[in-house]
Scaffold this motif. Structure first.
Motif, PDB file in Angstrom:
ATOM      1  N   LYS A  12       0.657  -1.302  -0.177  1.00 12.78           N
ATOM      2  CA  LYS A  12       0.286  -0.203  -0.664  1.00 12.78           C
ATOM      3  C   LYS A  12       0.903   0.812   0.353  1.00 12.78           C
ATOM      4  O   LYS A  12       0.675   1.830  -0.791  1.00 12.78           O
ATOM      5  CB  LYS A  12      -1.023   0.146   1.286  1.00 12.78           C
ATOM      6  CG  LYS A  12      -2.062  -0.704   1.422  1.00 12.78           C
ATOM      7  CD  LYS A  12      -3.038  -0.638   2.377  1.00 12.78           C
ATOM      8  CE  LYS A  12      -3.470  -2.216   2.283  1.00 12.78           C
ATOM      9  NZ  LYS A  12      -4.315  -1.585   3.511  1.00 12.78           N
ATOM     10  N   ALA A  13       2.050   1.409   1.173  1.00 16.40           N
ATOM     11  CA  ALA A  13       2.998   2.186   1.095  1.00 16.40           C
ATOM     12  C   ALA A  13       3.197   2.685  -0.433  1.00 16.40           C
ATOM     13  O   ALA A  13       3.499   4.195  -0.769  1.00 16.40           O
ATOM     14  CB  ALA A  13       3.231   2.265   2.313  1.00 16.40           C
ATOM     15  N   TRP A  14       3.477   1.756  -1.765  1.00 16.88           N
ATOM     16  CA  TRP A  14       4.460   1.658  -2.470  1.00 16.88           C
ATOM     17  C   TRP A  14       3.575   2.207  -3.672  1.00 16.88           C
ATOM     18  O   TRP A  14       3.964   3.086  -3.812  1.00 16.88           O
ATOM     19  CB  TRP A  14       4.874   0.605  -2.676  1.00 16.88           C
ATOM     20  CG  TRP A  14       5.832   0.447  -4.422  1.00 16.88           C
ATOM     21  CD1 TRP A  14       6.954   0.506  -4.198  1.00 16.88           C
ATOM     22  CD2 TRP A  14       5.249  -0.275  -5.373  1.00 16.88           C
ATOM     23  NE1 TRP A  14       6.846   0.678  -5.777  1.00 16.88           N
ATOM     24  CE2 TRP A  14       5.307  -0.478  -6.584  1.00 16.88           C
ATOM     25  CE3 TRP A  14       3.896  -1.111  -5.348  1.00 16.88           C
ATOM     26  CZ2 TRP A  14       5.336  -0.291  -7.565  1.00 16.88           C
ATOM     27  CZ3 TRP A  14       2.687  -1.311  -7.049  1.00 16.88           C
ATOM     28  CH2 TRP A  14       4.182  -1.065  -7.821  1.00 16.88           C
ATOM     29  N   ALA A  24      -2.988  -0.525 -11.783  1.00 14.51           N
ATOM     30  CA  ALA A  24      -1.038   0.341 -12.569  1.00 14.51           C
ATOM     31  C   ALA A  24       0.100  -0.663 -11.996  1.00 14.51           C
ATOM     32  O   ALA A  24      -0.444  -1.487 -12.736  1.00 14.51           O
ATOM     33  CB  ALA A  24      -1.425   1.566 -12.864  1.00 14.51           C
ATOM     34  N   ALA A  25      -0.625  -0.813 -10.659  1.00 15.05           N
ATOM     35  CA  ALA A  25       0.504  -1.752 -10.040  1.00 15.05           C
ATOM     36  C   ALA A  25       0.322  -2.941 -10.335  1.00 15.05           C
ATOM     37  O   ALA A  25       1.360  -3.677 -10.566  1.00 15.05           O
ATOM     38  CB  ALA A  25      -0.074  -1.478  -8.544  1.00 15.05           C
ATOM     39  N   ALA A  26      -0.407  -3.141 -10.445  1.00 18.49           N
ATOM     40  CA  ALA A  26      -1.169  -4.709 -11.240  1.00 18.49           C
ATOM     41  C   ALA A  26      -0.466  -5.130 -12.578  1.00 18.49           C
ATOM     42  O   ALA A  26       0.273  -5.815 -12.621  1.00 18.49           O
ATOM     43  CB  ALA A  26      -2.065  -5.295 -11.232  1.00 18.49           C
ATOM     44  N   LYS A  27      -0.433  -3.965 -12.838  1.00 17.67           N
ATOM     45  CA  LYS A  27       0.195  -4.406 -14.547  1.00 17.67           C
ATOM     46  C   LYS A  27       2.160  -4.412 -14.405  1.00 17.67           C
ATOM     47  O   LYS A  27       2.801  -5.300 -15.089  1.00 17.67           O
ATOM     48  CB  LYS A  27      -0.317  -3.688 -15.527  1.00 17.67           C
ATOM     49  CG  LYS A  27       0.195  -3.046 -16.383  1.00 17.67           C
ATOM     50  CD  LYS A  27      -0.537  -2.762 -17.884  1.00 17.67           C
ATOM     51  CE  LYS A  27      -0.426  -2.557 -19.291  1.00 17.67           C
ATOM     52  NZ  LYS A  27      -1.311  -1.671 -19.892  1.00 17.67           N
ATOM     53  N   VAL A  28       2.821  -3.332 -13.441  1.00 21.45           N
ATOM     54  CA  VAL A  28       3.931  -3.351 -13.320  1.00 21.45           C
ATOM     55  C   VAL A  28       3.932  -4.407 -13.079  1.00 21.45           C
ATOM     56  O   VAL A  28       5.827  -4.190 -12.976  1.00 21.45           O
ATOM     57  CB  VAL A  28       4.093  -1.494 -12.075  1.00 21.45           C
ATOM     58  CG1 VAL A  28       5.357  -1.641 -12.469  1.00 21.45           C
ATOM     59  CG2 VAL A  28       3.803  -0.170 -13.254  1.00 21.45           C
ATOM     60  N   LEU A  29       4.026  -4.774 -11.999  1.00 24.88           N
ATOM     61  CA  LEU A  29       4.229  -6.129 -11.116  1.00 24.88           C
ATOM     62  C   LEU A  29       3.909  -7.443 -12.018  1.00 24.88           C
ATOM     63  O   LEU A  29       4.526  -8.482 -11.553  1.00 24.88           O
ATOM     64  CB  LEU A  29       4.068  -6.199 -10.125  1.00 24.88           C
ATOM     65  CG  LEU A  29       4.023  -4.991  -9.117  1.00 24.88           C
ATOM     66  CD1 LEU A  29       3.329  -5.140  -7.383  1.00 24.88           C
ATOM     67  CD2 LEU A  29       5.625  -4.918  -8.305  1.00 24.88           C
ATOM     68  N   GLY A  30       3.364  -7.183 -13.218  1.00 27.00           N
ATOM     69  CA  GLY A  30       3.039  -8.152 -13.561  1.00 27.00           C
ATOM     70  C   GLY A  30       1.931  -9.575 -13.463  1.00 27.00           C
ATOM     71  O   GLY A  30       2.019 -10.609 -12.934  1.00 27.00           O
ATOM     72  N   ALA A  54      10.725  -6.534  -6.537  1.00 24.00           N
ATOM     73  CA  ALA A  54      10.402  -6.126  -8.168  1.00 24.00           C
ATOM     74  C   ALA A  54      10.003  -4.771  -7.322  1.00 24.00           C
ATOM     75  O   ALA A  54      10.270  -3.544  -8.173  1.00 24.00           O
ATOM     76  CB  ALA A  54       8.874  -6.771  -8.593  1.00 24.00           C
ATOM     77  N   MET A  55       8.859  -4.574  -6.148  1.00 23.11           N
ATOM     78  CA  MET A  55       8.565  -3.230  -5.656  1.00 23.11           C
ATOM     79  C   MET A  55       9.490  -1.904  -5.829  1.00 23.11           C
ATOM     80  O   MET A  55      10.190  -0.516  -6.314  1.00 23.11           O
ATOM     81  CB  MET A  55       7.967  -2.962  -4.564  1.00 23.11           C
ATOM     82  CG  MET A  55       6.699  -3.762  -4.385  1.00 23.11           C
ATOM     83  SD  MET A  55       5.466  -3.672  -3.031  1.00 23.11           S
ATOM     84  CE  MET A  55       7.098  -4.081  -1.834  1.00 23.11           C
ATOM     85  N   LYS A  56      10.697  -2.374  -6.050  1.00 24.68           N
ATOM     86  CA  LYS A  56      13.051  -1.774  -5.730  1.00 24.68           C
ATOM     87  C   LYS A  56      13.046  -1.581  -6.920  1.00 24.68           C
ATOM     88  O   LYS A  56      14.283  -0.091  -7.178  1.00 24.68           O
ATOM     89  CB  LYS A  56      13.332  -2.407  -4.727  1.00 24.68           C
ATOM     90  CG  LYS A  56      12.860  -2.046  -3.181  1.00 24.68           C
ATOM     91  CD  LYS A  56      13.942  -2.891  -2.385  1.00 24.68           C
ATOM     92  CE  LYS A  56      13.194  -3.002  -1.091  1.00 24.68           C
ATOM     93  NZ  LYS A  56      14.008  -3.228   0.202  1.00 24.68           N
ATOM     94  N   SER A  57      12.541  -2.389  -8.210  1.00 21.28           N
ATOM     95  CA  SER A  57      13.565  -2.000  -8.963  1.00 21.28           C
ATOM     96  C   SER A  57      13.002  -0.694  -9.869  1.00 21.28           C
ATOM     97  O   SER A  57      12.050  -0.307 -10.409  1.00 21.28           O
ATOM     98  CB  SER A  57      12.915  -2.788 -10.060  1.00 21.28           C
ATOM     99  OG  SER A  57      13.145  -3.563 -11.883  1.00 21.28           O
ATOM    100  N   GLU A  58      14.484   0.075 -10.522  1.00 16.10           N
ATOM    101  CA  GLU A  58      14.196   1.048 -11.229  1.00 16.10           C
ATOM    102  C   GLU A  58      13.991   0.743 -12.617  1.00 16.10           C
ATOM    103  O   GLU A  58      13.052   1.512 -12.922  1.00 16.10           O
ATOM    104  CB  GLU A  58      15.322   1.647 -10.722  1.00 16.10           C
ATOM    105  CG  GLU A  58      16.148   1.904  -9.690  1.00 16.10           C
ATOM    106  CD  GLU A  58      14.553   3.775  -9.216  1.00 16.10           C
ATOM    107  OE1 GLU A  58      14.729   4.023 -10.045  1.00 16.10           O
ATOM    108  OE2 GLU A  58      14.367   3.483  -7.745  1.00 16.10           O
ATOM    109  N   ASP A  59      14.200  -0.049 -12.831  1.00 17.89           N
ATOM    110  CA  ASP A  59      13.510  -0.516 -13.928  1.00 17.89           C
ATOM    111  C   ASP A  59      12.532  -0.630 -14.767  1.00 17.89           C
ATOM    112  O   ASP A  59      11.761  -0.723 -15.522  1.00 17.89           O
ATOM    113  CB  ASP A  59      14.750  -2.160 -14.310  1.00 17.89           C
ATOM    114  CG  ASP A  59      16.415  -1.608 -14.675  1.00 17.89           C
ATOM    115  OD1 ASP A  59      16.834  -0.691 -14.733  1.00 17.89           O
ATOM    116  OD2 ASP A  59      17.038  -2.558 -14.340  1.00 17.89           O
TER     117      ASP A  59
END
Length: 73
Positions: A12-14, A24-30, A54-59
């Motif tokens: 939630k914080a991320w 959108a968050a789900a899409k980013v995380l796959g 994954a949440m920390k990944s800049e890529d």
């Protein structure tokens, strides 16, 4: 606080920090949106270490992708 609750809090914080909708968050995380929503509700996830990485990944959060997701595309 158990591990599932801690993961929910972190997710939630991320999402708030990045300005993503749940979709959108789900899409980013796959992962599926329903899975993401379950994580946020404290139901857990079988790979919490990978999710946190994954949440920390800049890529993962490249600017063009972020802009598309924030616009809802």
């Amino acid at each position: 606080m158990n591990e599932n609750e801690k993961l929910a809090q972190d997710v939630k914080a991320w999402r708030a920090k990045e300005g993503f909708t749940a979709e959108a968050a789900a899409k980013v995380l796959g992962i599926p949106k329903r899975t993401f929503e379950g994580i946020e509700q404290g139901r857990g996830f079988p790979y919490p270490v990978l999710l946190r990485a994954a949440m920390k990944s800049e890529d993962l959060l490249q600017k063009p992708l972020r802009e598309d997701l924030q616009r809802g595309e």
